[in-house]
Design a protein around this motif. Structure first.
Motif, PDB file in Angstrom:
ATOM      1  N   GLY A   1      11.552   5.348 -13.293  1.00 35.84           N
ATOM      2  CA  GLY A   1      12.065   5.309 -11.930  1.00 35.84           C
ATOM      3  C   GLY A   1      11.074   4.821 -10.904  1.00 35.84           C
ATOM      4  N   GLN A   2       9.841   4.557 -11.277  1.00 33.97           N
ATOM      5  CA  GLN A   2       8.826   4.155 -10.307  1.00 33.97           C
ATOM      6  C   GLN A   2       9.056   2.713  -9.860  1.00 33.97           C
ATOM      7  OE1 GLN A   2       4.949   5.233 -11.621  1.00 33.97           O
ATOM      8  NE2 GLN A   2       3.998   4.984  -9.618  1.00 33.97           N
ATOM      9  N   LEU A   3       8.758   2.450  -8.582  1.00 38.90           N
ATOM     10  CA  LEU A   3       8.947   1.138  -7.961  1.00 38.90           C
ATOM     11  C   LEU A   3       7.615   0.624  -7.442  1.00 38.90           C
ATOM     12  CD1 LEU A   3      12.252   1.601  -5.957  1.00 38.90           C
ATOM     13  CD2 LEU A   3      11.854  -0.202  -7.603  1.00 38.90           C
ATOM     14  N   PHE A   4       7.424  -0.692  -7.568  1.00 40.52           N
ATOM     15  CA  PHE A   4       6.236  -1.342  -7.034  1.00 40.52           C
ATOM     16  C   PHE A   4       6.658  -2.640  -6.363  1.00 40.52           C
ATOM     17  CE2 PHE A   4       4.781   1.099 -10.676  1.00 40.52           C
ATOM     18  CZ  PHE A   4       3.681   1.787 -10.172  1.00 40.52           C
ATOM     19  N   LEU A   5       5.948  -2.984  -5.298  1.00 41.82           N
ATOM     20  CA  LEU A   5       6.108  -4.277  -4.636  1.00 41.82           C
ATOM     21  C   LEU A   5       4.759  -4.968  -4.671  1.00 41.82           C
ATOM     22  CD1 LEU A   5       7.752  -6.315  -2.958  1.00 41.82           C
ATOM     23  CD2 LEU A   5       6.973  -5.112  -0.915  1.00 41.82           C
ATOM     24  N   ILE A   6       4.701  -6.140  -5.313  1.00 35.67           N
ATOM     25  CA  ILE A   6       3.448  -6.860  -5.439  1.00 35.67           C
ATOM     26  C   ILE A   6       3.619  -8.274  -4.912  1.00 35.67           C
ATOM     27  CG2 ILE A   6       2.842  -5.504  -7.489  1.00 35.67           C
ATOM     28  CD1 ILE A   6       3.322  -8.074  -9.138  1.00 35.67           C
ATOM     29  N   PHE A   7       2.477  -8.892  -4.615  1.00 37.50           N
ATOM     30  CA  PHE A   7       2.431 -10.307  -4.245  1.00 37.50           C
ATOM     31  C   PHE A   7       1.857 -11.042  -5.441  1.00 37.50           C
ATOM     32  CE2 PHE A   7       0.482 -14.082  -2.376  1.00 37.50           C
ATOM     33  CZ  PHE A   7       1.519 -14.550  -1.592  1.00 37.50           C
TER      34      PHE A   7
ATOM     35  N   PRO B   1       0.797  -1.238   0.000  1.00 39.28           N
ATOM     36  CA  PRO B   1       0.000   0.000   0.000  1.00 39.28           C
ATOM     37  C   PRO B   1       0.822   1.277   0.000  1.00 39.28           C
ATOM     38  CG  PRO B   1      -0.050  -1.041   2.160  1.00 39.28           C
ATOM     39  CD  PRO B   1       0.638  -2.003   1.248  1.00 39.28           C
ATOM     40  N   ASP B   2       1.962   1.294   0.679  1.00 40.57           N
ATOM     41  CA  ASP B   2       2.743   2.528   0.756  1.00 40.57           C
ATOM     42  C   ASP B   2       3.491   2.778  -0.542  1.00 40.57           C
ATOM     43  OD1 ASP B   2       1.863   2.930   3.282  1.00 40.57           O
ATOM     44  OD2 ASP B   2       3.635   2.075   4.256  1.00 40.57           O
ATOM     45  N   SER B   3       3.625   4.045  -0.881  1.00 42.54           N
ATOM     46  CA  SER B   3       4.356   4.418  -2.091  1.00 42.54           C
ATOM     47  C   SER B   3       5.856   4.285  -1.848  1.00 42.54           C
ATOM     48  CB  SER B   3       4.014   5.853  -2.491  1.00 42.54           C
ATOM     49  OG  SER B   3       4.774   6.260  -3.599  1.00 42.54           O
ATOM     50  N   ILE B   4       6.553   3.782  -2.841  1.00 41.61           N
ATOM     51  CA  ILE B   4       8.005   3.625  -2.773  1.00 41.61           C
ATOM     52  C   ILE B   4       8.635   4.726  -3.609  1.00 41.61           C
ATOM     53  CG2 ILE B   4       9.936   2.056  -3.135  1.00 41.61           C
ATOM     54  CD1 ILE B   4       7.957  -0.242  -3.023  1.00 41.61           C
ATOM     55  N   GLY B   5       9.594   5.415  -3.035  1.00 38.61           N
ATOM     56  CA  GLY B   5      10.213   6.538  -3.724  1.00 38.61           C
ATOM     57  C   GLY B   5      10.822   6.145  -5.050  1.00 38.61           C
ATOM     58  N   PRO B   6      10.661   6.979  -6.088  1.00 36.06           N
ATOM     59  CA  PRO B   6      11.217   6.635  -7.402  1.00 36.06           C
ATOM     60  C   PRO B   6      12.736   6.664  -7.396  1.00 36.06           C
ATOM     61  CG  PRO B   6      10.369   8.884  -7.409  1.00 36.06           C
ATOM     62  CD  PRO B   6       9.975   8.285  -6.091  1.00 36.06           C
ATOM     63  N   GLN B   7      13.334   5.755  -8.142  1.00 36.57           N
ATOM     64  CA  GLN B   7      14.792   5.654  -8.241  1.00 36.57           C
ATOM     65  C   GLN B   7      15.182   5.447  -9.706  1.00 36.57           C
ATOM     66  OE1 GLN B   7      16.471   6.312  -5.632  1.00 36.57           O
ATOM     67  NE2 GLN B   7      14.714   6.247  -4.256  1.00 36.57           N
ATOM     68  N   PRO B   8      16.203   6.170 -10.189  1.00 44.56           N
ATOM     69  CA  PRO B   8      16.608   5.988 -11.595  1.00 44.56           C
ATOM     70  C   PRO B   8      17.106   4.575 -11.885  1.00 44.56           C
ATOM     71  CG  PRO B   8      17.536   8.015 -10.671  1.00 44.56           C
ATOM     72  CD  PRO B   8      16.941   7.260  -9.537  1.00 44.56           C
ATOM     73  N   GLN B   9      17.900   4.006 -10.972  1.00 44.40           N
ATOM     74  CA  GLN B   9      18.454   2.675 -11.163  1.00 44.40           C
ATOM     75  C   GLN B   9      18.420   1.925  -9.842  1.00 44.40           C
ATOM     76  OE1 GLN B   9      19.219   1.358 -14.052  1.00 44.40           O
ATOM     77  NE2 GLN B   9      18.954   3.243 -15.230  1.00 44.40           N
ATOM     78  N   ILE B  10      18.347   0.592  -9.940  1.00 36.51           N
ATOM     79  CA  ILE B  10      18.359  -0.282  -8.766  1.00 36.51           C
ATOM     80  C   ILE B  10      19.422  -1.346  -8.993  1.00 36.51           C
ATOM     81  CG2 ILE B  10      17.071  -1.997  -7.435  1.00 36.51           C
ATOM     82  CD1 ILE B  10      16.154   0.747  -6.847  1.00 36.51           C
TER      83      ILE B  10
ATOM     84  N   GLY C   1      12.159   2.878  -0.686  1.00 35.31           N
ATOM     85  CA  GLY C   1      13.157   3.473  -1.558  1.00 35.31           C
ATOM     86  C   GLY C   1      14.325   4.006  -0.787  1.00 35.31           C
ATOM     87  N   TYR C   2      15.304   4.564  -1.485  1.00 34.54           N
ATOM     88  CA  TYR C   2      16.513   5.063  -0.847  1.00 34.54           C
ATOM     89  C   TYR C   2      16.321   6.475  -0.323  1.00 34.54           C
ATOM     90  CZ  TYR C   2      18.298   1.212  -3.559  1.00 34.54           C
ATOM     91  OH  TYR C   2      18.495  -0.014  -4.115  1.00 34.54           O
ATOM     92  N   GLY C   3      15.489   7.257  -0.976  1.00 32.99           N
ATOM     93  CA  GLY C   3      15.364   8.643  -0.568  1.00 32.99           C
ATOM     94  C   GLY C   3      13.928   9.074  -0.567  1.00 32.99           C
ATOM     95  N   MET C   4      13.716  10.399  -0.394  1.00 34.88           N
ATOM     96  CA  MET C   4      12.390  10.946  -0.359  1.00 34.88           C
ATOM     97  C   MET C   4      11.847  11.050  -1.775  1.00 34.88           C
ATOM     98  SD  MET C   4      12.118  11.370   2.880  1.00 34.88           S
ATOM     99  CE  MET C   4      10.786  12.492   3.161  1.00 34.88           C
TER     100      MET C   4
ATOM    101  N   GLY D   1      10.708  12.440  -5.134  1.00 34.91           N
ATOM    102  CA  GLY D   1      11.132  13.577  -5.923  1.00 34.91           C
ATOM    103  C   GLY D   1      12.612  13.809  -5.904  1.00 34.91           C
ATOM    104  N   MET D   2      13.373  13.044  -5.145  1.00 41.86           N
ATOM    105  CA  MET D   2      14.814  13.225  -5.073  1.00 41.86           C
ATOM    106  C   MET D   2      15.490  12.081  -5.796  1.00 41.86           C
ATOM    107  SD  MET D   2      15.361  14.513  -1.160  1.00 41.86           S
ATOM    108  CE  MET D   2      17.092  14.624  -1.370  1.00 41.86           C
ATOM    109  N   SER D   3      16.656  12.358  -6.325  1.00 47.79           N
ATOM    110  CA  SER D   3      17.401  11.331  -7.043  1.00 47.79           C
ATOM    111  C   SER D   3      18.167  10.462  -6.077  1.00 47.79           C
ATOM    112  CB  SER D   3      18.366  11.990  -8.042  1.00 47.79           C
ATOM    113  OG  SER D   3      19.281  12.818  -7.347  1.00 47.79           O
ATOM    114  N   MET D   4      18.650   9.328  -6.561  1.00 47.75           N
ATOM    115  CA  MET D   4      19.363   8.369  -5.735  1.00 47.75           C
ATOM    116  C   MET D   4      20.748   8.900  -5.421  1.00 47.75           C
ATOM    117  SD  MET D   4      19.980   4.347  -6.401  1.00 47.75           S
ATOM    118  CE  MET D   4      20.398   4.654  -8.083  1.00 47.75           C
ATOM    119  N   PRO D   5      21.229   8.806  -4.181  1.00 47.10           N
ATOM    120  CA  PRO D   5      22.573   9.276  -3.854  1.00 47.10           C
ATOM    121  C   PRO D   5      23.610   8.550  -4.676  1.00 47.10           C
ATOM    122  CG  PRO D   5      21.311   8.807  -1.864  1.00 47.10           C
ATOM    123  CD  PRO D   5      20.514   8.289  -3.015  1.00 47.10           C
ATOM    124  N   GLY D   6      24.698   9.244  -4.979  1.00 47.83           N
ATOM    125  CA  GLY D   6      25.749   8.653  -5.786  1.00 47.83           C
ATOM    126  C   GLY D   6      26.621   7.692  -5.007  1.00 47.83           C
ATOM    127  N   ASN D   7      26.735   7.880  -3.686  1.00 47.86           N
ATOM    128  CA  ASN D   7      27.557   7.018  -2.857  1.00 47.86           C
ATOM    129  C   ASN D   7      26.774   5.764  -2.499  1.00 47.86           C
ATOM    130  OD1 ASN D   7      29.314   5.865  -1.090  1.00 47.86           O
ATOM    131  ND2 ASN D   7      29.478   7.620   0.272  1.00 47.86           N
TER     132      ASN D   7
END
Length: 352
Positions: A57-63, A16-25, A199-202, A204-210
């Motif tokens: 960049g959108q992420l989903f977790l499904i069963f 149910p909760d939204s997962i923050g978008p990430q360019p790459q995983i 997700g890794y961040g909030m 609207g923010m991009s994934m940290p480089g480190n």
């Protein structure tokens, strides 16, 4: 809800909760998120919903239901899905299903969308699937495929949420119910918790480089989400059960008082200390130690030479006997060949 209706409409059980978008995983991040998802799925009911025209960049977790195919996501793909597995350590195997050259009919001018599905084929729960959409190499859209894959507008979903794992597996959670087992947790109907996903961040923010900062940020978000789920469970117990609780003594299990990340780090260090004690002597032991005698040192060279000479003599004797026997047989054959055809008859031979 009938299974054939869910298959036709593309409904699926989503976290149910939204997962923050990430360019790459990365594969490591996908494994960690799937392992955390096992814990979250035991205390959070999944809701019936759609995946429709996802953004990059959108992420989903499904069963993933075993009797249903992968749900329709509103995209058309001009390539076949490729599957491969990679080892993920600790006996786990990560299965990755990748399909390229996707596009939204009537909206995109080129097929550039990529979808990757991750699941733990071994060492996890294979029905929990992490889906990530990203941008890839663009290719022209085939006119014959530029058609919507589902009917719009989408039907409004009224099915209750369902627990997919844990002790409450299969139980439905109806919206608007009072306090208790049927109450919908805050994370289901409150969009304000959208930034507390896996997700890794909030948002609207991009994934940290480190990568280290990325994993640390992910762990902090997941720990906060676990604490919130624990608070929801304790609140649903009711005031009567809450008042009857007794204080835990100092002998409580360490897994209940220490975070998962801290416990895993402690076990990691302890295991490496054990391995260091084992291999330290092999690396820094006595290098001048006496080497063990060779395995053939129990034999004497003179004895072996005598045995070889004896066997050689026996072989020569056998060869001589064989040659003499062949010579005798040859002489007998020659004598029989010289006998005249006009020799004595059989009766004469018998009388003599």
């Amino acid at each position: 809800m009938a299974q054939h209706a869910a298959q036709a409409e593309g409904l699926c059980l989503r976290y149910p909760d939204s997962i923050g978008p990430q360019p790459q995983i990365t594969h490591e991040a996908a494994v960690q998120m799937l392992m955390r998802a096992i814990q979250l799925a035991q205390h959070t009911p999944f809701t019936w919903s759609y995946i429709d025209k996802p953004t990059e960049g959108q992420l989903f977790l499904i069963f993933q239901m075993p009797q249903l195919p992968f749900p329709i996501d509103g995209l058309v793909y001009q390539d076949r899905e490729q599957r491969y597995t990679i080892p993920a350590g600790a006996g786990r195997e990560l299965e990755v299903a990748e399909v390229k050259f996707g596009f939204i009919p009537g909206l995109d001018s080129s097929a550039h969308r990529v979808r990757r599905r991750y699941r733990l084929a071994k060492g996890g729960h294979p029905q929990l699937v992490l889906i990530h959409y990203s941008r890839g190499q663009a290719t022209p859209i085939m006119p014959s495929l530029n058609q919507p894959v589902r009917s719009y507008p989408l039907r409004q979903v009224n099915e209750p949420a369902v627990y997919v794992l844990g002790e409450k597996q299969g139980q439905k959670v109806f919206a608007g119910a009072g306090p208790g087992p049927g109450r919908v947790p805050p994370g289901v109907d409150h969009p304000a918790a959208a930034d507390m996903g896996m997700g890794y961040g909030m948002s609207g923010m991009s994934m940290p480089g480190n990568p280290q900062a990325m994993l640390a940020h992910q762990n902090s978000n997941m720990e906060a989400l676990e604490k919130r789920a624990m608070r929801d469970r304790s609140a649903s117990m009711g005031p009567r059960q809450a008042g009857s609780r007794v204080e835990d003594d100092d002998s409580a299990d360490e897994s209940e008082t220490i975070s998962t990340r801290t416990l895993a780090l402690t076990r990691y260090r302890r295991n490496h200390e054990f391995m260091n004690e084992v291999f330290m002597y092999a690396a820094f032991g006595n290098k001048n130690a006496i080497s063990p005698p060779p395995p053939y040192s129990i034999f004497k060279k003179t004895d072996l030479e005598d045995k070889v000479a004896k066997l050689t003599a026996e072989i020569e004797e056998l060869k001589n006997r064989s040659a003499a026997r062949k010579q005798t047989v040859s002489a007998v054959a020659n004598d029989l060949a010289d006998v005249s055809m006009d020799g004595p008859s059989i009766s004469d031979a018998i009388s003599t």
